[in-house]
Design a protein around this motif. Sequence first.
Motif, PDB file in Angstrom:
ATOM      1  N   GLU A  68       0.816  -1.212   0.000  1.00  0.00           N
ATOM      2  CA  GLU A  68       0.000   0.000   0.000  1.00  0.00           C
ATOM      3  C   GLU A  68       0.853   1.267   0.000  1.00  0.00           C
ATOM      4  O   GLU A  68       0.378   2.331  -0.393  1.00  0.00           O
ATOM      5  CB  GLU A  68      -0.930   0.010   1.219  1.00  0.00           C
ATOM      6  CG  GLU A  68      -1.865  -1.183   1.317  1.00  0.00           C
ATOM      7  CD  GLU A  68      -2.812  -1.261   0.142  1.00  0.00           C
ATOM      8  OE1 GLU A  68      -3.212  -0.199  -0.369  1.00  0.00           O
ATOM      9  OE2 GLU A  68      -3.153  -2.398  -0.274  1.00  0.00           O
ATOM     10  N   ASN A  69       2.103   1.159   0.441  1.00  0.00           N
ATOM     11  CA  ASN A  69       2.929   2.354   0.642  1.00  0.00           C
ATOM     12  C   ASN A  69       4.149   2.459  -0.257  1.00  0.00           C
ATOM     13  O   ASN A  69       4.658   3.555  -0.477  1.00  0.00           O
ATOM     14  CB  ASN A  69       3.406   2.400   2.103  1.00  0.00           C
ATOM     15  CG  ASN A  69       2.279   2.586   3.082  1.00  0.00           C
ATOM     16  OD1 ASN A  69       1.566   3.578   3.049  1.00  0.00           O
ATOM     17  ND2 ASN A  69       2.094   1.606   3.967  1.00  0.00           N
ATOM     18  N   ILE A  70       4.635   1.332  -0.754  1.00  0.00           N
ATOM     19  CA  ILE A  70       5.956   1.346  -1.381  1.00  0.00           C
ATOM     20  C   ILE A  70       6.013   2.238  -2.629  1.00  0.00           C
ATOM     21  O   ILE A  70       6.972   2.986  -2.824  1.00  0.00           O
ATOM     22  CB  ILE A  70       6.436  -0.095  -1.698  1.00  0.00           C
ATOM     23  CG1 ILE A  70       7.890  -0.073  -2.147  1.00  0.00           C
ATOM     24  CG2 ILE A  70       5.532  -0.774  -2.693  1.00  0.00           C
ATOM     25  CD1 ILE A  70       8.853   0.494  -1.130  1.00  0.00           C
ATOM     26  N   ALA A  71       5.011   2.195  -3.484  1.00  0.00           N
ATOM     27  CA  ALA A  71       5.031   3.018  -4.698  1.00  0.00           C
ATOM     28  C   ALA A  71       4.954   4.499  -4.355  1.00  0.00           C
ATOM     29  O   ALA A  71       5.626   5.331  -4.979  1.00  0.00           O
ATOM     30  CB  ALA A  71       3.886   2.621  -5.628  1.00  0.00           C
ATOM     31  N   THR A 108       4.559  -6.338  -2.548  1.00  0.00           N
ATOM     32  CA  THR A 108       5.601  -5.335  -2.314  1.00  0.00           C
ATOM     33  C   THR A 108       6.746  -5.461  -3.311  1.00  0.00           C
ATOM     34  O   THR A 108       7.137  -4.482  -3.957  1.00  0.00           O
ATOM     35  CB  THR A 108       6.154  -5.458  -0.876  1.00  0.00           C
ATOM     36  OG1 THR A 108       5.110  -5.212   0.059  1.00  0.00           O
ATOM     37  CG2 THR A 108       7.267  -4.446  -0.656  1.00  0.00           C
ATOM     38  N   LEU A 109       7.316  -6.637  -3.450  1.00  0.00           N
ATOM     39  CA  LEU A 109       8.471  -6.832  -4.338  1.00  0.00           C
ATOM     40  C   LEU A 109       8.086  -6.675  -5.805  1.00  0.00           C
ATOM     41  O   LEU A 109       8.850  -6.122  -6.599  1.00  0.00           O
ATOM     42  CB  LEU A 109       9.099  -8.197  -4.102  1.00  0.00           C
ATOM     43  CG  LEU A 109       9.848  -8.354  -2.778  1.00  0.00           C
ATOM     44  CD1 LEU A 109      10.328  -9.788  -2.602  1.00  0.00           C
ATOM     45  CD2 LEU A 109      11.027  -7.396  -2.723  1.00  0.00           C
ATOM     46  N   LYS A 140       9.974  -3.853  -8.095  1.00  0.00           N
ATOM     47  CA  LYS A 140      10.788  -4.231  -9.251  1.00  0.00           C
ATOM     48  C   LYS A 140      10.471  -3.411 -10.493  1.00  0.00           C
ATOM     49  O   LYS A 140      11.240  -3.418 -11.470  1.00  0.00           O
ATOM     50  CB  LYS A 140      10.609  -5.725  -9.538  1.00  0.00           C
ATOM     51  CG  LYS A 140      11.298  -6.606  -8.503  1.00  0.00           C
ATOM     52  CD  LYS A 140      11.024  -8.087  -8.744  1.00  0.00           C
ATOM     53  CE  LYS A 140      11.696  -8.943  -7.678  1.00  0.00           C
ATOM     54  NZ  LYS A 140      11.402 -10.393  -7.825  1.00  0.00           N
ATOM     55  N   ILE A 141       9.359  -2.698 -10.470  1.00  0.00           N
ATOM     56  CA  ILE A 141       9.035  -1.794 -11.576  1.00  0.00           C
ATOM     57  C   ILE A 141      10.044  -0.658 -11.646  1.00  0.00           C
ATOM     58  O   ILE A 141      10.340  -0.127 -12.722  1.00  0.00           O
ATOM     59  CB  ILE A 141       7.599  -1.239 -11.403  1.00  0.00           C
ATOM     60  CG1 ILE A 141       6.573  -2.379 -11.470  1.00  0.00           C
ATOM     61  CG2 ILE A 141       7.297  -0.164 -12.445  1.00  0.00           C
ATOM     62  CD1 ILE A 141       5.168  -1.954 -11.128  1.00  0.00           C
ATOM     63  N   THR A 169      17.699  -0.500  -5.793  1.00  0.00           N
ATOM     64  CA  THR A 169      18.372  -1.743  -5.436  1.00  0.00           C
ATOM     65  C   THR A 169      17.487  -2.513  -4.466  1.00  0.00           C
ATOM     66  O   THR A 169      17.083  -1.987  -3.430  1.00  0.00           O
ATOM     67  CB  THR A 169      19.730  -1.465  -4.764  1.00  0.00           C
ATOM     68  OG1 THR A 169      20.567  -0.751  -5.678  1.00  0.00           O
ATOM     69  CG2 THR A 169      20.413  -2.761  -4.359  1.00  0.00           C
ATOM     70  N   ILE A 170      17.176  -3.765  -4.812  1.00  0.00           N
ATOM     71  CA  ILE A 170      16.312  -4.589  -3.977  1.00  0.00           C
ATOM     72  C   ILE A 170      17.127  -5.730  -3.378  1.00  0.00           C
ATOM     73  O   ILE A 170      17.782  -6.489  -4.095  1.00  0.00           O
ATOM     74  CB  ILE A 170      15.132  -5.155  -4.781  1.00  0.00           C
ATOM     75  CG1 ILE A 170      14.281  -4.015  -5.346  1.00  0.00           C
ATOM     76  CG2 ILE A 170      14.281  -6.074  -3.907  1.00  0.00           C
ATOM     77  CD1 ILE A 170      13.174  -4.482  -6.277  1.00  0.00           C
TER      78      ILE A 170
END
Length: 229
Positions: free
Chosen positions: A13-16, A45-46, A50-51, A56-57
Amino acid sequence: MISVIIPTFNEQENIAILLDYLLENKGDNTIKEIILVDGGSTDNTLKIAKIYKSITILQSEKGRAKQLNYGAQFAKGEILYFLHCDSLPPKKFDSLIINEVGKGNLAGCFKMKFNSNHIVLKITQWFTQFNVKFFRGGDQSLFVTKKIFQEEKGFNEKYRIYEDNDLIYRLYKKIGFTVIQQHIITSARRYEENGFWKLQYHFMMIHLLYNLKIYNQEKILQYYSRNIK
């Protein structure tokens, strides 16, 4: 330059929102990298992260202290900036941090503001402007030079909660600390889930029990798990 390190666990819900904000508001020559350290998310989330090809993930064991330390191992910047996924630092946050480090303030945070106007949170956030260690917390984010972070051996991985405060208290003692007088906006979601007055009471109790050394880490974790969602 700054390495931004973000721990995640089921933050679809928050990462983007956070990554878009950071990429739009960072300077051209201030951010070395943005590192996302995931602790085993089971949602999207991942997939979402990755978009963003410039991010760096990394993946590590779950646990914020472990995730943050793992990200710091790979960081190439001279300054580490630890940021929660549901917090948005002020615009030009990178320049503000670099300016403080240039003045000799090697560790610090921003004062905090919640994305809610509830009276409990207005009172709580008012105290974060003062440079007193008892008013600190991870939601205010944390910057520290990599050299100092390594000297302090990073976050204590025995801490499953309160790991931010443990490191911040050590930094206050070792080199001092600064509070940049610009707001980081953080989510009130835990208060909304648990109840504003109830959660503030439990946070105050945890803070008190920890600082008076009445509870050790294990007892604090038990208290947290018993009373907070």
